[in-house]
Scaffold this motif. Structure first.
Motif, PDB file in Angstrom:
ATOM      1  N   GLY A   1       1.886   6.473  -7.067  1.00 39.45           N
ATOM      2  CA  GLY A   1       0.756   7.080  -7.493  1.00 39.45           C
ATOM      3  C   GLY A   1       0.771   8.591  -7.281  1.00 39.45           C
ATOM      4  N   ILE A   2       1.530   9.036  -6.340  1.00 36.99           N
ATOM      5  CA  ILE A   2       2.133  10.400  -6.271  1.00 36.99           C
ATOM      6  C   ILE A   2       3.148  10.980  -7.293  1.00 36.99           C
ATOM      7  N   VAL A   3       4.095  10.190  -7.481  1.00 35.78           N
ATOM      8  CA  VAL A   3       5.126  10.232  -8.260  1.00 35.78           C
ATOM      9  C   VAL A   3       4.502  10.304  -9.856  1.00 35.78           C
ATOM     10  N   ALA A   4       3.581   9.387 -10.209  1.00 34.84           N
ATOM     11  CA  ALA A   4       2.934   9.258 -11.312  1.00 34.84           C
ATOM     12  C   ALA A   4       2.314  10.684 -11.727  1.00 34.84           C
ATOM     13  N   VAL A   5       1.472  11.069 -10.913  1.00 34.96           N
ATOM     14  CA  VAL A   5       0.745  12.181 -10.966  1.00 34.96           C
ATOM     15  C   VAL A   5       1.719  13.583 -11.297  1.00 34.96           C
ATOM     16  N   ASP A   6       2.830  13.444 -10.509  1.00 36.06           N
ATOM     17  CA  ASP A   6       3.965  14.531 -10.520  1.00 36.06           C
ATOM     18  C   ASP A   6       4.302  14.580 -11.964  1.00 36.06           C
TER      19      ASP A   6
ATOM     20  N   ILE B   1       8.863  16.450  -8.153  1.00 34.76           N
ATOM     21  CA  ILE B   1       8.303  15.954  -7.109  1.00 34.76           C
ATOM     22  C   ILE B   1       7.466  16.816  -5.953  1.00 34.76           C
ATOM     23  N   SER B   2       6.485  16.486  -5.665  1.00 34.47           N
ATOM     24  CA  SER B   2       5.683  17.104  -4.540  1.00 34.47           C
ATOM     25  C   SER B   2       6.162  16.456  -3.292  1.00 34.47           C
ATOM     26  N   TRP B   3       7.291  17.078  -2.620  1.00 39.20           N
ATOM     27  CA  TRP B   3       7.958  16.707  -1.459  1.00 39.20           C
ATOM     28  C   TRP B   3       6.969  16.832  -0.439  1.00 39.20           C
ATOM     29  N   GLY B   4       6.142  17.700  -0.407  1.00 37.18           N
ATOM     30  CA  GLY B   4       5.297  17.922   0.811  1.00 37.18           C
ATOM     31  C   GLY B   4       4.237  16.807   0.906  1.00 37.18           C
ATOM     32  N   LYS B   5       3.487  16.486  -0.302  1.00 38.69           N
ATOM     33  CA  LYS B   5       2.700  15.208  -0.352  1.00 38.69           C
ATOM     34  C   LYS B   5       3.489  14.210   0.013  1.00 38.69           C
ATOM     35  N   LEU B   6       4.756  13.910  -0.519  1.00 39.26           N
ATOM     36  CA  LEU B   6       5.299  12.567  -0.004  1.00 39.26           C
ATOM     37  C   LEU B   6       5.713  12.678   1.400  1.00 39.26           C
ATOM     38  N   GLY B   7       6.185  13.835   2.039  1.00 45.97           N
ATOM     39  CA  GLY B   7       6.182  13.850   3.471  1.00 45.97           C
ATOM     40  C   GLY B   7       5.254  13.370   4.185  1.00 45.97           C
ATOM     41  N   LEU B   8       3.871  14.020   3.842  1.00 45.16           N
ATOM     42  CA  LEU B   8       2.694  13.955   4.585  1.00 45.16           C
ATOM     43  C   LEU B   8       2.065  12.332   4.535  1.00 45.16           C
TER      44      LEU B   8
ATOM     45  N   LEU C   1       0.979  -1.342   0.293  1.00 42.90           N
ATOM     46  CA  LEU C   1      -0.196   0.002  -0.009  1.00 42.90           C
ATOM     47  C   LEU C   1       0.782   1.279  -0.170  1.00 42.90           C
ATOM     48  N   PHE C   2       1.744   1.176   0.855  1.00 47.69           N
ATOM     49  CA  PHE C   2       2.862   2.406   0.910  1.00 47.69           C
ATOM     50  C   PHE C   2       3.514   2.693  -0.459  1.00 47.69           C
ATOM     51  N   PHE C   3       4.102   1.677  -1.227  1.00 47.00           N
ATOM     52  CA  PHE C   3       4.659   2.005  -2.235  1.00 47.00           C
ATOM     53  C   PHE C   3       3.660   2.154  -3.447  1.00 47.00           C
ATOM     54  N   THR C   4       2.327   1.608  -3.516  1.00 49.19           N
ATOM     55  CA  THR C   4       1.355   2.029  -4.263  1.00 49.19           C
ATOM     56  C   THR C   4       0.823   3.502  -4.221  1.00 49.19           C
ATOM     57  N   VAL C   5       0.975   4.161  -2.981  1.00 52.25           N
ATOM     58  CA  VAL C   5       0.423   5.372  -2.802  1.00 52.25           C
ATOM     59  C   VAL C   5       1.569   6.204  -3.416  1.00 52.25           C
ATOM     60  N   MET C   6       3.037   6.032  -2.881  1.00 52.08           N
ATOM     61  CA  MET C   6       3.848   6.823  -3.185  1.00 52.08           C
ATOM     62  C   MET C   6       4.251   6.990  -4.784  1.00 52.08           C
TER      63      MET C   6
END
Length: 540
Positions: free
Chosen positions: A38-43, A321-328, A31-36
């Motif tokens: 997904g964020i990178v793919a959107v970026d 990269i959206s570092w804020g989103k990744l950090g959250l 789940l963690f890597f799926t979400v991460m």
């Protein structure tokens, strides 16, 4: 069934909690890597769209400016064609208006084509009417970039007008642009095809990188002679000098990792001689170039006169990269992992308690509470299993029925606590006399059953019986009392004495009584020969 159930319970205790932890960690990691991801793919999608929008905007900007160049030069050519050669004020006014409106245009020029034998009269005409210091000259754009002597050629292409005219640029009046091969070729092409043609990039006398866009001066539509004929020229051109670095806005408009190049199609994109405009931001690092994609766009401008190629590349990097989103996300993932692990630990603890309770209940249901030996339930299960296995292997097994001699006397003489102690120690001695895989069970009171699997014959049974009887010759030390007890043993062999559990136990029980009677006769004869004091059961 009892033996298998015990093994299953043990496996449940040791393996099931590990599986729970592994499952929890695996699900969390996925789940963690799926979400991460997904964020990178959107970026990445956002960066690609931003690149496409940026490249399209700059392409449109360059395209608009080259079309403006064409329109302005066509208007300038029409102005020159319909103006009297002496009416420079009207021509200059038009040029100044266009320069104010389009800052990317550097200069307007008029070039006239003069035969070599008319060069003197041509120069005199311009000195007399326009420029007292007019002089024909040449400049080595392609060689030493110095002023040179004018060579004898069939005709010369001389600059006779420019706007703006500054003290620095005034010396260009009278310059023979045909003395340079690449300028001469583009002017000849323009004259031959009667259209706008651009030159290769050149460095102007003033030092700027530019290119020239020119076309022949059209014939007046009213039948009047062309304006350049008054000077004795055989033809004329209008030039637009365009600074190459103004076709695209530069400075602060590029995305991180972007390289923007506008070059002449006659040159390779890697040849700096053909570059009109190039801006390169800081290059990406080694790791970025391997982790992130490189975006690229290459298109020719939509014009025949200035078919320059715009190439834009961008090496994506950490900046997208959206570092804020990744950090959250990482923070939430850490909290979630901690909560899940606490839940898994509590679940594991409950499972362990439940498994331990199951083991304890299993043990109570299948073992004698006093001696810890198998009880009748477990004996039935193990003996049935042993008979089935022995039948498949076509082997032998033995069932031994054991009974302690005079055990009732121990309870009557020393009490039930002492009797229980004797039974516990008797169980320990029996365990020491058989193999680990053999079964020892207590039926109740002072009766025991032994199941010996995988025996060869009567010799194996006799060996165990002798070992047990020898072990029971030693006294039992219980509650400061030394108590001697004998043991009676009867045996039955599968399949000679029976093929089912009840038959084998009954046979062994009967033979135990035979052994008991034999021992009683032996004891009676022995006691008859001993003094009265030696006939007591206990020995101190």
């Amino acid at each position: 069934m009892g033996r298998l159930s015990k093994t299953a319970v043990d496996n449940h205790i040791t393996q099931n909690p590990r599986k729970i932890y592994h499952l929890v960690v695996t699900i969390w990691v996925v789940l963690f890597f799926t979400v991460m991801s997904g964020i990178v793919a959107v970026d990445l999608q956002r960066a690609e769209k931003k690149f496409t929008d940026h490249a399209g905007m700059h392409y449109q900007q360059a395209n608009d400016r080259v079309h403006i160049n064409e329109s302005v030069l066509e208007g300038f050519a029409a102005m020159v064609s319909t103006s009297n050669s002496h009416d420079r004020t009207r021509i200059r006014s038009y040029a100044r208006k266009m320069l104010r409106q389009y800052p990317h245009i550097f200069k307007f020029e008029i070039v006239e084509k003069v035969a070599d034998d008319k060069l003197d009269s041509f120069s005199e005409y311009y000195r007399r009417n326009f420029y007292p210091d007019f002089e024909v000259k040449a400049f080595g754009y392609e060689s030493d970039r110095q002023w040179q002597a004018v060579k004898e050629v069939p005709y010369h292409l001389l600059i006779v007008f420019m706007e703006p005219t500054t003290p620095d640029s005034r010396e260009l009046l009278g310059l023979d642009v045909g003395s340079n091969e690449f300028l001469l070729q583009s002017l000849q092409q323009s004259e031959r095809e009667g259209r706008l043609v651009s030159t290769h990039p050149i460095n102007l006398v003033q030092g700027h990188l530019a290119y020239l866009l020119h076309r022949p001066i059209p014939e007046p539509g009213n039948g009047d002679p062309p304006p350049y004929s008054r000077s004795g020229a055989q033809g004329g051109f209008v030039n637009l000098v365009v600074r190459a670095d103004t076709l695209l806005d530069s400075g602060g408009h590029l995305l991180p990792g972007m390289r923007e190049l506008l070059y002449h199609p006659s040159f390779d994109s890697a040849d700096p001689e053909g570059h009109l405009h190039m801006v390169d931001t800081a290059k990406a690092g080694w790791l970025e170039s391997r982790l992130f994609p490189r975006l690229s766009m290459s298109r020719s401008l939509d014009t025949k006169s200035q078919p320059f190629v715009l190439r834009i590349d961008q090496q994506l990097g950490w900046s997208i990269i959206s570092w804020g989103k990744l950090g959250l996300t990482l923070l939430i993932a850490g909290i979630t992992f901690a909560v899940v692990m606490v839940y898994a630990r509590l679940y594991y603890r409950n499972e362990m308690q439940r498994a331990e309770t199951a083991v304890r209940l299993f043990h109570l249901a299948n073992h004698d509470s006093l001696t810890g030996l198998a009880n009748r339930n477990l004996l039935n299960d193990r003996l049935s299993h042993a008979i089935s296995q022995t039948a498949r292997q076509k082997g032998k097994l033995a069932v031994l029925f054991l009974d302690l001699e005079e055990f009732k006397t121990v309870n009557d003489t020393y009490g039930h606590d002492a009797g229980d102690g004797v039974l516990r120690r008797a169980a320990e001695r029996l365990r020491a006399c058989v193999r680990a895989g053999d079964t020892i069970a207590r039926l109740g009171g002072d009766e025991f059953i032994l199941v010996l699997e995988n025996i060869e014959g009567q010799e194996d049974i006799d060996h165990v019986v002798d070992k047990i009887k020898s072990g029971f010759e030693q006294p039992f030390n219980v509650n400061s009392h030394s108590i001697v007890l004998g043991i009676n043993i009867g045996s039955a062999v599968y399949p000679e004495n029976g093929t089912d559990m009840e038959t084998l136990i009954a046979c062994a029980d009967a033979r135990m009584y035979e052994d008991k009677r034999s021992n009683q006769k032996t004891a009676a004869s022995r006691s008859a020969t001993l003094p009265t004091s030696r006939r007591l059961l206990p020995c101190v």
